[in-house]
Design a protein around this motif. Structure first.
Motif, mmCIF file in Angstrom:
data_model
loop_
_atom_site.group_PDB
_atom_site.id
_atom_site.type_symbol
_atom_site.label_atom_id
_atom_site.label_comp_id
_atom_site.label_asym_id
_atom_site.label_seq_id
_atom_site.Cartn_x
_atom_site.Cartn_y
_atom_site.Cartn_z
ATOM 1 N N TYR A 188 -1.927 -1.164 11.529
ATOM 2 C CA TYR A 188 -0.958 -1.855 10.667
ATOM 3 C C TYR A 188 -1.472 -1.919 9.236
ATOM 4 C CZ TYR A 188 1.986 -5.808 9.104
ATOM 5 O OH TYR A 188 2.862 -6.635 8.425
ATOM 6 N N GLU A 189 -2.754 -2.234 9.072
ATOM 7 C CA GLU A 189 -3.345 -2.321 7.742
ATOM 8 C C GLU A 189 -3.405 -0.956 7.056
ATOM 9 O OE1 GLU A 189 -5.071 -5.246 5.784
ATOM 10 O OE2 GLU A 189 -3.105 -5.545 6.707
ATOM 11 N N ALA A 190 -3.700 0.086 7.803
ATOM 12 C CA ALA A 190 -3.756 1.420 7.206
ATOM 13 C C ALA A 190 -2.406 1.809 6.618
ATOM 14 C CB ALA A 190 -4.199 2.440 8.246
ATOM 15 N N LEU A 191 -1.335 1.504 7.333
ATOM 16 C CA LEU A 191 -0.006 1.828 6.818
ATOM 17 C C LEU A 191 0.396 0.901 5.676
ATOM 18 C CD1 LEU A 191 -0.076 3.626 9.333
ATOM 19 C CD2 LEU A 191 2.315 3.039 9.735
ATOM 20 N N ARG A 192 -0.085 -0.335 5.706
ATOM 21 C CA ARG A 192 0.161 -1.244 4.572
ATOM 22 C C ARG A 192 -0.509 -0.715 3.306
ATOM 23 N NH1 ARG A 192 -2.625 -4.883 1.688
ATOM 24 N NH2 ARG A 192 -4.492 -4.799 3.020
ATOM 25 N N ILE A 193 -1.743 -0.277 3.425
ATOM 26 C CA ILE A 193 -2.467 0.256 2.274
ATOM 27 C C ILE A 193 -1.774 1.518 1.759
ATOM 28 C CG2 ILE A 193 -4.654 1.275 1.530
ATOM 29 C CD1 ILE A 193 -6.015 -0.620 3.593
ATOM 30 N N GLU A 194 -1.363 2.383 2.677
ATOM 31 C CA GLU A 194 -0.650 3.603 2.289
ATOM 32 C C GLU A 194 0.604 3.270 1.484
ATOM 33 O OE1 GLU A 194 1.688 7.378 4.398
ATOM 34 O OE2 GLU A 194 1.247 5.545 5.531
ATOM 35 N N ALA A 195 1.291 2.178 1.852
ATOM 36 C CA ALA A 195 2.528 1.775 1.179
ATOM 37 C C ALA A 195 2.276 0.941 -0.072
ATOM 38 C CB ALA A 195 3.411 0.990 2.152
ATOM 39 N N HIS A 196 1.004 0.721 -0.429
ATOM 40 C CA HIS A 196 0.623 -0.018 -1.643
ATOM 41 C C HIS A 196 1.100 -1.469 -1.594
ATOM 42 C CE1 HIS A 196 1.191 4.152 -3.803
ATOM 43 N NE2 HIS A 196 0.208 4.167 -2.901
ATOM 44 N N ARG A 197 1.171 -2.057 -0.419
ATOM 45 C CA ARG A 197 1.664 -3.427 -0.293
ATOM 46 C C ARG A 197 0.493 -4.407 -0.349
ATOM 47 N NH1 ARG A 197 4.434 -3.487 5.186
ATOM 48 N NH2 ARG A 197 4.985 -5.625 4.594
ATOM 49 N N PRO A 198 0.486 -5.317 -1.341
ATOM 50 C CA PRO A 198 -0.637 -6.250 -1.474
ATOM 51 C C PRO A 198 -0.642 -7.310 -0.391
ATOM 52 C CG PRO A 198 1.067 -6.768 -3.077
ATOM 53 C CD PRO A 198 1.499 -5.501 -2.395
ATOM 54 N N ARG A 199 -1.837 -7.872 -0.174
ATOM 55 C CA ARG A 199 -1.996 -8.941 0.811
ATOM 56 C C ARG A 199 -2.809 -10.065 0.200
ATOM 57 N NH1 ARG A 199 -4.750 -8.470 6.915
ATOM 58 N NH2 ARG A 199 -4.439 -10.701 7.435
ATOM 59 N N LEU A 200 -2.301 -11.277 0.325
ATOM 60 C CA LEU A 200 -3.001 -12.450 -0.185
ATOM 61 C C LEU A 200 -4.379 -12.558 0.462
ATOM 62 C CD1 LEU A 200 -2.387 -15.157 -1.923
ATOM 63 C CD2 LEU A 200 -2.223 -16.222 0.335
ATOM 64 N N GLY A 201 -5.396 -12.816 -0.359
ATOM 65 C CA GLY A 201 -6.744 -12.965 0.152
ATOM 66 C C GLY A 201 -7.537 -11.675 0.162
ATOM 67 N N LEU A 202 -6.855 -10.547 0.040
ATOM 68 C CA LEU A 202 -7.532 -9.256 -0.077
ATOM 69 C C LEU A 202 -7.287 -8.681 -1.470
ATOM 70 C CD1 LEU A 202 -6.890 -7.665 3.444
ATOM 71 C CD2 LEU A 202 -9.010 -8.641 2.550
ATOM 72 N N GLU A 203 -6.026 -8.460 -1.802
ATOM 73 C CA GLU A 203 -5.716 -7.972 -3.151
ATOM 74 C C GLU A 203 -5.759 -9.075 -4.200
ATOM 75 O OE1 GLU A 203 -5.781 -4.890 -1.080
ATOM 76 O OE2 GLU A 203 -4.203 -6.230 -0.367
#
Length: 322
Positions: A188-203
């Motif tokens: 799930y995270e790999a596809l999130r990163i591919e889609a450039h979608r930020p995540r609170l606490g990481l980005e």
């Protein structure tokens, strides 16, 4: 932290860090990523916090607090929003949907308590009720294209990426496997990163503003009424540029180890002793793209420069323009 009952499924390997409590993978990371990309399977996100807001004034009240325009949000339309500090720094990221009587929100694991405390402090005389229902409901993600059947009375966020389903916890163990093969959060995270979608606490860190991550497009309404932090949002949007910008990185595949969250990013021609221009926020091994990452770098970092992510060479793609 409550361990998901789905960790008992065959092959489940527990996740660590922010995603502790659910499965990192079920034995085959790349197969799981391909399945998600093909629209099959489900991801157990039952470690995420779930908050509800009910009452006649819920949408007009949330409209005053959030960066998003939700006063006239139609039932069943998914949206996302932020809560900012007085200086415009991101404090909470909310993923929400209203079912006509209740607004359902899911948030990063462990942040629901602070969110609820803030909401409670802002109730005043509005006709609203807020509740932490994390113990009663779990989030399950179904990718776009999934044909899994979801009961019509379960709140569901339909997005271009898939469906976030608020599943009664006592139904989680039965619903998950019925929705398809289990897929871990690493996929799930790999596809999130591919889609450039930020995540609170990481980005994000303590001084991140929405402009730096591209959240203006999905989580901020630039023409709504006043909310805390709006002055910063308007000033930077109209008069300036954010101090940092999000970039997507293709990492050198010859390196065995991925640079972790917080690893320094430098301009490659400056060498490993050069001054850091930013840091890695998220990284993953992608089934098709190889090792990839998101990073937050200084705005004036040259767009076409090769970067060094700790010790790894990285070609960058612009996510937020300088």
């Amino acid at each position: 932290m409550t361990k998901s009952p789905l960790l008992s499924l065959p092959g489940a390997v527990p996740a660590e860090g922010m995603d502790e409590g659910v499965a990192a993978h079920y034995g085959d990371l790349f197969r799981e990523q391909r399945a998600l990309a093909d629209g099959t399977g489900f991801v157990d996100l039952s470690h995420r916090g779930v908050v509800t807001v009910s009452g006649a004034d819920r949408l007009s009240w949330l409209h005053l607090l959030l960066t998003q325009h939700v006063e006239s949000l139609p039932p069943h339309r998914a949206t996302e929003a932020l809560i900012l500090s007085a200086h415009g720094h991101i404090e909470h990221a909310l993923y929400l949907v209203d079912d006509g009587t209740t607004t359902w929100i899911h948030v990063e694991p462990g942040t629901q308590g602070a969110l609820l405390a803030y909401l409670e402090s802002m109730k005043f005389f509005y006709r609203v009720d807020t509740a932490d229902v994390t113990d009663d409901y779990a989030v399950v993600y179904l990718p776009a294209g999934s044909i899994a059947t979801v009961p019509s009375d379960w709140p569901t966020r339909e997005t271009p990426y898939g469906r976030d389903v608020f599943v009664p916890r006592d139904r989680l163990e039965a619903f998950g496997p019925a929705a398809g093969p289990p897929i871990g959060v690493l996929a799930y995270e790999a596809l999130r990163i591919e889609a450039h979608r930020p995540r609170l606490g990481l980005e994000t860190d303590h001084r991140t503003i929405p402009h730096e991550l591209g959240w203006l497009e999905s989580a901020v309404h630039l023409h709504k009424g006043c909310y805390r932090g709006q002055e910063t949002v308007a000033r930077v949007h109209n008069l300036g540029r954010p101090p940092r910008r999000l970039v997507f990185l293709h990492l050198d595949g010859s390196e065995v180890r991925l640079p972790g969250h917080g690893a320094p990013v430098r301009v490659a021609e400056d060498g490993e002793d050069g001054r850091a221009v930013g840091f890695i926020t998220s990284s993953a091994r992608h089934w098709e793209l190889g090792p990839i990452a998101l990073a937050l770098v200084k705005r004036n970092t040259p767009e076409h420069a090769t970067l060094l992510a700790e010790h790894t060479a990285a070609a960058q793609e612009t996510v937020v323009a300088p």
